[in-house]
Design an enzyme around this catalytic site. Sequence first.
Site, PDB file in Angstrom:
ATOM      1  N   TYR A  49       0.810  -1.220   0.000  1.00 36.01           N
ATOM      2  CA  TYR A  49       0.000   0.000   0.000  1.00 36.01           C
ATOM      3  C   TYR A  49       0.849   1.278   0.000  1.00 36.01           C
ATOM      4  O   TYR A  49       0.402   2.309   0.494  1.00 36.01           O
ATOM      5  CB  TYR A  49      -0.929   0.014   1.214  1.00 36.01           C
ATOM      6  CG  TYR A  49      -2.150  -0.877   1.075  1.00 36.01           C
ATOM      7  CD1 TYR A  49      -3.045  -0.731   0.001  1.00 36.01           C
ATOM      8  CD2 TYR A  49      -2.452  -1.854   2.026  1.00 36.01           C
ATOM      9  CE1 TYR A  49      -4.182  -1.528  -0.116  1.00 36.01           C
ATOM     10  CE2 TYR A  49      -3.587  -2.658   1.912  1.00 36.01           C
ATOM     11  CZ  TYR A  49      -4.445  -2.481   0.842  1.00 36.01           C
ATOM     12  OH  TYR A  49      -5.574  -3.260   0.729  1.00 36.01           O
ATOM     13  N   HIS A 115      -9.381  -7.155  -2.250  1.00 31.11           N
ATOM     14  CA  HIS A 115      -8.496  -6.232  -2.960  1.00 31.11           C
ATOM     15  C   HIS A 115      -8.352  -6.693  -4.401  1.00 31.11           C
ATOM     16  O   HIS A 115      -8.320  -7.895  -4.667  1.00 31.11           O
ATOM     17  CB  HIS A 115      -7.105  -6.214  -2.312  1.00 31.11           C
ATOM     18  CG  HIS A 115      -6.048  -5.639  -3.214  1.00 31.11           C
ATOM     19  ND1 HIS A 115      -5.828  -4.295  -3.309  1.00 31.11           N
ATOM     20  CD2 HIS A 115      -5.215  -6.236  -4.104  1.00 31.11           C
ATOM     21  CE1 HIS A 115      -4.872  -4.090  -4.227  1.00 31.11           C
ATOM     22  NE2 HIS A 115      -4.481  -5.246  -4.715  1.00 31.11           N
TER      23      HIS A 115
END
Length: 148
Positions: A49, A115
Amino acid sequence: NEVSFIMVKPDGVQRGLVGEIIKRFENRGFKLVGCKMMSPSKDLLETHYVDLKSKPFFPGLIKYMSGGPVVAMAWQGKNVVKTGRSMLGATNPLDSNPGTIRGDLCIDVGRNICHGSDSVESGKREVKLWFGDSTEDYSLCTENMIYE
Ligand code: GTP
Ligand code: MG
Protein backbone atom coordinates in the site's frame (compact mmCIF):
# COMPACT_ATOMS: atom_id res chain seq x y z
CA ASN A 1 -0.85 -13.01 -20.26
CA GLU A 2 -2.40 -10.39 -17.99
CA VAL A 3 -2.52 -11.08 -14.24
CA SER A 4 -4.32 -9.43 -11.35
CA PHE A 5 -3.54 -9.75 -7.68
CA ILE A 6 -6.80 -10.46 -5.89
CA MET A 7 -6.88 -10.82 -2.12
CA VAL A 8 -9.55 -11.83 0.34
CA LYS A 9 -8.91 -9.49 3.27
CA PRO A 10 -9.06 -10.60 6.95
CA ASP A 11 -12.75 -9.65 7.26
CA GLY A 12 -13.59 -11.66 4.12
CA VAL A 13 -11.80 -14.70 5.56
CA GLN A 14 -13.53 -14.35 8.94
CA ARG A 15 -16.92 -13.99 7.29
CA GLY A 16 -16.47 -17.19 5.30
CA LEU A 17 -16.44 -15.47 1.90
CA VAL A 18 -13.28 -17.05 0.44
CA GLY A 19 -15.22 -19.62 -1.58
CA GLU A 20 -17.75 -17.07 -2.82
CA ILE A 21 -15.02 -14.75 -4.11
CA ILE A 22 -13.04 -17.56 -5.74
CA LYS A 23 -16.24 -18.92 -7.27
CA ARG A 24 -17.00 -15.64 -9.03
CA PHE A 25 -13.57 -15.50 -10.68
CA GLU A 26 -13.69 -19.19 -11.62
CA ASN A 27 -17.20 -18.93 -12.99
CA ARG A 28 -16.22 -15.93 -15.10
CA GLY A 29 -13.54 -18.06 -16.79
CA PHE A 30 -10.38 -16.66 -15.25
CA LYS A 31 -7.48 -18.96 -14.42
CA LEU A 32 -6.13 -19.24 -10.89
CA VAL A 33 -2.32 -19.27 -11.11
CA GLY A 34 -1.46 -18.60 -7.45
CA CYS A 35 -3.27 -19.00 -4.14
CA LYS A 36 -2.10 -19.00 -0.53
CA MET A 37 -3.40 -18.24 2.93
CA MET A 38 -0.96 -16.19 4.94
CA SER A 39 -0.58 -13.58 7.67
CA PRO A 40 1.19 -10.71 5.90
CA SER A 41 3.89 -8.82 7.79
CA LYS A 42 3.52 -5.07 8.38
CA ASP A 43 6.47 -4.59 6.02
CA LEU A 44 4.72 -6.44 3.21
CA LEU A 45 1.48 -4.51 3.77
CA GLU A 46 3.28 -1.17 3.84
CA THR A 47 5.05 -2.01 0.59
CA HIS A 48 1.81 -3.22 -0.96
CA TYR A 49 0.00 0.00 0.00
CA VAL A 50 2.99 2.35 -0.50
CA ASP A 51 0.90 4.74 -2.64
CA LEU A 52 -1.46 5.34 0.30
CA LYS A 53 1.24 6.06 2.87
CA SER A 54 0.27 9.73 3.29
CA LYS A 55 -3.48 9.07 3.68
CA PRO A 56 -5.08 9.67 7.09
CA PHE A 57 -6.60 6.17 7.05
CA PHE A 58 -3.22 4.46 6.38
CA PRO A 59 -2.47 3.36 10.00
CA GLY A 60 -6.02 2.02 10.36
CA LEU A 61 -5.69 0.23 7.02
CA ILE A 62 -2.47 -1.51 8.10
CA LYS A 63 -4.06 -2.50 11.41
CA TYR A 64 -7.17 -3.85 9.66
CA MET A 65 -5.08 -5.80 7.16
CA SER A 66 -2.94 -7.24 9.99
CA GLY A 67 -6.01 -8.47 11.86
CA GLY A 68 -5.86 -12.06 10.64
CA PRO A 69 -4.90 -14.27 7.72
CA VAL A 70 -5.70 -13.25 4.16
CA VAL A 71 -6.03 -15.33 1.00
CA ALA A 72 -3.66 -14.00 -1.66
CA MET A 73 -4.39 -14.96 -5.25
CA ALA A 74 -3.07 -14.41 -8.75
CA TRP A 75 -5.68 -14.62 -11.52
CA GLN A 76 -4.85 -14.65 -15.21
CA GLY A 77 -6.93 -13.93 -18.29
CA LYS A 78 -7.94 -11.45 -20.94
CA ASN A 79 -8.51 -8.00 -19.40
CA VAL A 80 -8.52 -9.56 -15.90
CA VAL A 81 -7.35 -6.36 -14.16
CA LYS A 82 -10.17 -4.14 -15.38
CA THR A 83 -12.79 -6.89 -15.28
CA GLY A 84 -11.62 -7.90 -11.80
CA ARG A 85 -12.07 -4.33 -10.57
CA SER A 86 -15.59 -4.20 -11.95
CA MET A 87 -16.38 -7.58 -10.36
CA LEU A 88 -15.15 -6.23 -7.00
CA GLY A 89 -17.17 -3.02 -7.30
CA ALA A 90 -16.39 0.51 -6.10
CA THR A 91 -13.90 0.95 -3.24
CA ASN A 92 -16.64 2.21 -0.95
CA PRO A 93 -19.29 -0.53 -0.75
CA LEU A 94 -21.96 2.13 -0.32
CA ASP A 95 -21.22 3.08 -3.93
CA SER A 96 -20.76 -0.49 -5.21
CA ASN A 97 -23.47 -1.75 -7.52
CA PRO A 98 -25.53 -4.77 -6.54
CA GLY A 99 -24.14 -7.74 -8.42
CA THR A 100 -20.57 -6.82 -7.52
CA ILE A 101 -18.72 -8.61 -4.71
CA ARG A 102 -18.64 -5.54 -2.45
CA GLY A 103 -22.11 -4.39 -3.55
CA ASP A 104 -23.54 -7.75 -2.50
CA LEU A 105 -21.48 -8.61 0.55
CA CYS A 106 -20.26 -5.65 2.62
CA ILE A 107 -21.05 -2.14 3.87
CA ASP A 108 -18.02 -0.17 5.19
CA VAL A 109 -15.03 1.10 3.13
CA GLY A 110 -12.72 0.07 5.98
CA ARG A 111 -14.13 -3.50 5.85
CA ASN A 112 -14.50 -4.04 2.12
CA ILE A 113 -13.44 -7.73 2.14
CA CYS A 114 -11.29 -7.86 -1.00
CA HIS A 115 -8.50 -6.23 -2.96
CA GLY A 116 -7.89 -6.07 -6.70
CA SER A 117 -5.00 -4.57 -8.67
CA ASP A 118 -5.86 -1.19 -10.19
CA SER A 119 -3.74 -1.35 -13.38
CA VAL A 120 -1.89 -3.90 -15.49
CA GLU A 121 1.37 -2.53 -14.07
CA SER A 122 0.26 -2.87 -10.44
CA GLY A 123 -1.05 -6.36 -11.24
CA LYS A 124 2.44 -7.36 -12.29
CA ARG A 125 4.05 -5.58 -9.35
CA GLU A 126 1.69 -7.02 -6.75
CA VAL A 127 1.84 -10.61 -8.03
CA LYS A 128 5.64 -10.37 -7.93
CA LEU A 129 5.54 -8.84 -4.44
CA TRP A 130 3.26 -11.51 -2.95
CA PHE A 131 4.30 -14.57 -4.98
CA GLY A 132 7.79 -13.90 -6.28
CA ASP A 133 8.18 -16.26 -9.23
CA SER A 134 6.10 -19.00 -7.66
CA THR A 135 2.93 -18.72 -9.76
CA GLU A 136 1.82 -21.69 -11.87
CA ASP A 137 2.10 -21.80 -15.64
CA TYR A 138 -0.50 -24.13 -17.15
CA SER A 139 -3.33 -24.08 -19.64
CA LEU A 140 -6.98 -24.68 -18.87
CA CYS A 141 -8.58 -27.44 -20.92
CA THR A 142 -11.64 -25.16 -21.24
CA GLU A 143 -9.63 -22.37 -22.91
CA ASN A 144 -11.26 -22.90 -26.32
CA MET A 145 -14.68 -22.72 -24.69
CA ILE A 146 -13.86 -19.41 -22.99
CA TYR A 147 -11.93 -17.58 -25.73
CA GLU A 148 -12.88 -17.28 -29.39
P1 GTP B 1 -8.09 -2.11 -3.05
O1 GTP B 1 -8.58 -3.03 -4.12
O2 GTP B 1 -8.27 -2.68 -1.66
O3 GTP B 1 -6.70 -1.58 -3.29
O4 GTP B 1 -9.09 -0.88 -3.08
P2 GTP B 1 -9.08 0.32 -4.10
O5 GTP B 1 -7.97 0.22 -5.09
O6 GTP B 1 -10.45 0.40 -4.65
O7 GTP B 1 -8.85 1.55 -3.14
P3 GTP B 1 -7.43 2.17 -2.65
O8 GTP B 1 -6.28 1.40 -3.23
O9 GTP B 1 -7.51 3.63 -2.87
O10 GTP B 1 -7.53 1.89 -1.10
C1 GTP B 1 -7.08 0.67 -0.55
C2 GTP B 1 -7.96 0.29 0.61
O11 GTP B 1 -7.87 1.28 1.62
C3 GTP B 1 -9.47 0.24 0.29
O12 GTP B 1 -9.87 -0.99 -0.27
C4 GTP B 1 -10.08 0.45 1.65
O13 GTP B 1 -10.09 -0.76 2.42
C5 GTP B 1 -9.11 1.42 2.29
N1 GTP B 1 -9.60 2.77 2.11
C6 GTP B 1 -9.60 3.52 0.98
N2 GTP B 1 -10.15 4.71 1.19
C7 GTP B 1 -10.52 4.73 2.48
C8 GTP B 1 -11.15 5.70 3.32
O14 GTP B 1 -11.49 6.79 2.89
N3 GTP B 1 -11.36 5.33 4.62
C9 GTP B 1 -11.00 4.12 5.12
N4 GTP B 1 -11.26 3.84 6.40
N5 GTP B 1 -10.41 3.19 4.37
C10 GTP B 1 -10.17 3.48 3.07
MG1 MG C 1 -6.01 -0.09 -4.57
